[in-house]
Design a protein around this motif. Sequence first.
Motif, PDB file in Angstrom:
ATOM      1  N   THR A  22      -4.185   7.581  -0.577  1.00  0.00           N
ATOM      2  CA  THR A  22      -3.606   6.245  -0.526  1.00  0.00           C
ATOM      3  C   THR A  22      -4.020   5.415  -1.744  1.00  0.00           C
ATOM      4  O   THR A  22      -5.018   5.714  -2.412  1.00  0.00           O
ATOM      5  CB  THR A  22      -4.047   5.474   0.732  1.00  0.00           C
ATOM      6  N   LEU A  23      -3.250   4.385  -1.987  1.00  0.00           N
ATOM      7  CA  LEU A  23      -3.557   3.426  -3.051  1.00  0.00           C
ATOM      8  C   LEU A  23      -3.130   2.049  -2.552  1.00  0.00           C
ATOM      9  O   LEU A  23      -1.994   1.879  -2.103  1.00  0.00           O
ATOM     10  CB  LEU A  23      -2.794   3.795  -4.332  1.00  0.00           C
ATOM     11  N   GLY A  24      -4.034   1.083  -2.642  1.00  0.00           N
ATOM     12  CA  GLY A  24      -3.711  -0.269  -2.207  1.00  0.00           C
ATOM     13  C   GLY A  24      -3.497  -1.186  -3.406  1.00  0.00           C
ATOM     14  O   GLY A  24      -3.903  -0.857  -4.531  1.00  0.00           O
ATOM     15  N   SER A  32       0.852  -1.186   0.000  1.00  0.00           N
ATOM     16  CA  SER A  32       0.000   0.000   0.000  1.00  0.00           C
ATOM     17  C   SER A  32       0.890   1.238   0.000  1.00  0.00           C
ATOM     18  O   SER A  32       2.001   1.218   0.543  1.00  0.00           O
ATOM     19  CB  SER A  32      -0.964   0.010   1.182  1.00  0.00           C
ATOM     20  N   GLY A  47      -4.953  -3.788  -4.218  1.00  0.00           N
ATOM     21  CA  GLY A  47      -6.199  -4.254  -4.832  1.00  0.00           C
ATOM     22  C   GLY A  47      -6.864  -3.225  -5.719  1.00  0.00           C
ATOM     23  O   GLY A  47      -7.740  -3.553  -6.515  1.00  0.00           O
ATOM     24  N   GLU A  48      -6.447  -1.967  -5.594  1.00  0.00           N
ATOM     25  CA  GLU A  48      -7.077  -0.897  -6.389  1.00  0.00           C
ATOM     26  C   GLU A  48      -6.276  -0.553  -7.635  1.00  0.00           C
ATOM     27  O   GLU A  48      -6.796   0.097  -8.546  1.00  0.00           O
ATOM     28  CB  GLU A  48      -7.174   0.388  -5.560  1.00  0.00           C
TER      29      GLU A  48
END
Lengths: 172, 187
Positions: free
Chosen positions: A110-112, A98, A114-115
């Motif tokens: 934020t960016l994970g 992440s 899964g995205e």
Amino acid sequence: MLFAIVAGVAAGWISAVSMIENYGFEAAAGQPQWKERRNATDHPAAPYAFGYFINQGQVPPPLTSRHFVRSTDDEGHQLRNECLYELSGMMPAARRWSMGVAGADGAAATLGAGEAIYEADGSVNIFLSEMPVPGNRLMLPHQGTPLVSLTIHDPQEGDKPLALPGIKRVRC
Amino acid sequence: MGRFYWMLLFIASAIATHAAYVLYYPGYNFDSKVEAALGPDSRNTMMLLSPAQVAKLFPAYAVSDIVAMCRYDLSQGPMQITAKLPRGYWTFSIFTVKGRQVYSLTDAQAGENSFAVDLLQAPDLIAQLKGALDEGGEAEAIDNVGWKVETPEARGIAVIWVPVADPIFRSSTLAAVRNSSCTRQKS
């Protein structure tokens, strides 16, 4: 006597703040732009590494993860809010990753894993920008020097150096 | 002699301030900041955090991740934390109020997706001596099931983190995590 005590308190406070800011992290091997949070609880720097997060009212990253931060591009220039940057490369093999970008107020975009949208070869391109851009994007804060964080959760290489993506300036 | 005395006073003040700021101040500061983020009624209950709360409190997680958190206080007795989580990656961590992580569990380590963890404060030296003299007591009142964690401090936080693999699973994952609990252990 009062002067000696006041001077001592000031020196102790300044040294504590400075060490919490700097001693809890170390340059990542081979990629000095990234600073890695010192993870070992038995390391003398552990209280400073925890204190860095705790003093900001944040929960430290779990010990099963490796946490990296940087505030400069690959050429060593400070990240600027008005510029467009591209973070690209393969993420280290791990169960999850992440990313976040925080500014002066601490609030983070934020960016994970899964995205994110991945390239065919498994690599990832993420644009850091104040303005909307197509593809993966992390919004740069309007105020303060942007601080990029990358957390690798349960990495396959638990204690070896990890190859991390770079950050290139596209334009300003 | 006089100069040595002032220097000694200066060094002692500096060391005391440094140690207090690094070792003791963070605990008080952190607890109040977490309470400000979650509200005054957040003690001893499992709370599902909003994306804004996740962004504020967890630099290592994405705001799309699902995070449940319990601000435990063991001063009134042990607590039990239970959860039944969806298949896939999740972590459960326990931190003291000073940010020291004292326990970590992942889906791979647990081998199953439900767990019950009994949380109690490690006895101090006096309590250990007292416990050696009289049998029974708090620790022995806890059921011998699941896991038992002793923390060095009475207060802290327990965190369940479930990253969502795909947004279509978010609502079902939320429903599962919402059923997690953080309750006082029955004696």
